[in-house]
Design an enzyme around this catalytic site. Sequence first.
Site, PDB file in Angstrom:
ATOM      1  N   SER A 179       1.034  -1.112  -0.130  1.00  0.00           N
ATOM      2  CA  SER A 179       0.196  -0.013  -0.025  1.00  0.00           C
ATOM      3  C   SER A 179       0.858   1.363  -0.005  1.00  0.00           C
ATOM      4  CB  SER A 179      -1.006  -0.243   1.229  1.00  0.00           C
ATOM      5  OG  SER A 179      -2.026   0.786   1.012  1.00  0.00           O
ATOM      6  N   ASP A 227      -9.731  -2.422  -6.360  1.00  0.00           N
ATOM      7  CA  ASP A 227      -8.888  -1.569  -5.427  1.00  0.00           C
ATOM      8  C   ASP A 227      -8.902  -0.249  -6.105  1.00  0.00           C
ATOM      9  OD1 ASP A 227      -6.898  -0.393  -4.009  1.00  0.00           O
ATOM     10  OD2 ASP A 227      -5.370  -1.739  -4.239  1.00  0.00           O
ATOM     11  N   HIS A 252      -8.341  -4.295  -1.833  1.00  0.00           N
ATOM     12  CA  HIS A 252      -7.156  -3.601  -1.115  1.00  0.00           C
ATOM     13  C   HIS A 252      -7.081  -3.951   0.312  1.00  0.00           C
ATOM     14  CE1 HIS A 252      -3.952  -0.519  -1.016  1.00  0.00           C
ATOM     15  NE2 HIS A 252      -4.279  -0.124   0.202  1.00  0.00           N
TER      16      HIS A 252
END
Length: 401
Positions: free
Chosen positions: A189, A341, A371
Amino acid sequence: MGYKTLCFGFSCILFAYFLYLPIPENVEEPWKVKYVDTLIKAASCMATLFENIGLMKYEKIFSIVATFYIAQPVSDENVTVIDTDFSNIPVRLHVPKRKSERKRPAIIFIHGGIFVFGSCKITAHDNMNRLISNKIGAVVLGIEYRLAPKYLFPAALEDCVSATKFFLQEKILAKYRVDPSRICIMGESSGGALAATVTQLLRSDPEFKNRIKAQALIYPGLQLVDTFLPSHREYPHGPILHREMMFKLASLYVTEDSSMIQALLRNEHMPEESRHLFKFVNWSNFLPEKYKKNYVYTEPVLGKVNASYPVLMDSRLFPLLANDSQLQSLPLTYILTCEHDLLRDDSFIYIARLRNVGVQVFHDHMEEGIHGALSFTMGAVALNLGFKIRDRYIHWLEENL
Ligand SMILES: *[C@@H]1O[C@H](CO)[C@@H](O)[C@H](O)[C@H]1NC(C)=O
Ligand SMILES: *[C@@H]1O[C@H](CO)[C@@H](O)[C@H](O)[C@H]1NC(C)=O
Ligand SMILES: *[C@@H]1O[C@H](CO)[C@@H](O)[C@H](O)[C@H]1NC(C)=O
Ligand SMILES: *[C@@H]1O[C@H](CO)[C@@H](O)[C@H](O)[C@H]1NC(C)=O
């Protein structure tokens, strides 16, 4: 209106939300995903409420929740876990106990959390790094970099670079029996942005040029230059990561001026002088047809934010802004993307740009992916998908590091 009424109303809204929340059709364990997503949206809602009544800042709730999940440095029969400092930056090491003739590979792990929360010591990460350490006999270095809003850009990046360079010293590698030719930088991320940038910076530093064998980026966020990519338009409300929460938190890495959040939501945040950079993130040139769908590329509206933030044009903030000659020097790359995502297209653009300049990219795409799943491998919020992503990543390491 009393607090009880307020709480009751709030719970009703959440429950209704939980029931009607649309989840992409092919997602596994939809009820669990709804549950996790509701928890996150509830946290965001509460954070807004608390901020409005002056109780605490929006971001505080996220860091408080994250600290509940911190794991102590507990060694087991296979792995020694050490909390220490590298160049004054706190780090956690997972070192295999197993003796081996061969020197060990190493992974430098950079956690996510939108630059504002999270830790390499969170149980899900600790477990993953412990597993990797045992399974492939690797030393794993987790970096506990400084967080926003207390520490603005480039504090987090500087910590990652310093700790990495400290680790790469010959005497430190020798101390942990690390093979200097088998070192990978991994980030998930927002940690993926940091990992990508650290890799870019080391590659352009003559002293460290060939010291990193590979980078592994798991659903990384690589830019907020254009916030109208098709994946942003498709998944503005998540699941898990949604635009408003992301912009509220991510903007704190640069400024506490809340007008930035509105500007990001409208895609009107970039400075006037940034026009020439949009070619690097122009999705209409880089996305596979499948993802362009019927979306129409719109030219950016520039110079709408009052204050000037030249940092928004810095490739150390958004690794997708690096030019082709910088990308050319990058090492073997692993990228894992999730279909559902809103950061998905960042990766697709990076993959296209890296391949265009001849960088070898291994791409794993989770068709049913959402995600952040790597963080959901514990207790009531454990998702099958989290284990699948973890196993794909470990499998790639086994084959390539
Ligand atoms: C130690 O490693 C063995 C073999 O990989 C495994 O079966 C065992 O569960 C590990 N122990 C712990 C505490 O993880
Ligand atoms: C983006 O790409 C499209 C299609 O190739 C092109 O028409 C447009 O001018 C480009 N815009 C920028 C800012 O690069
Ligand atoms: C933006 O700039 C205008 C004109 O300089 C000024 O009047 C206004 O107060 C500024 N707004 C903010 C939020 O700083
Ligand atoms: C790419 O960026 C680097 C670093 O900012 C710069 O030195 C170089 O001149 C740029 N190359 C091109 C072709 O623009």
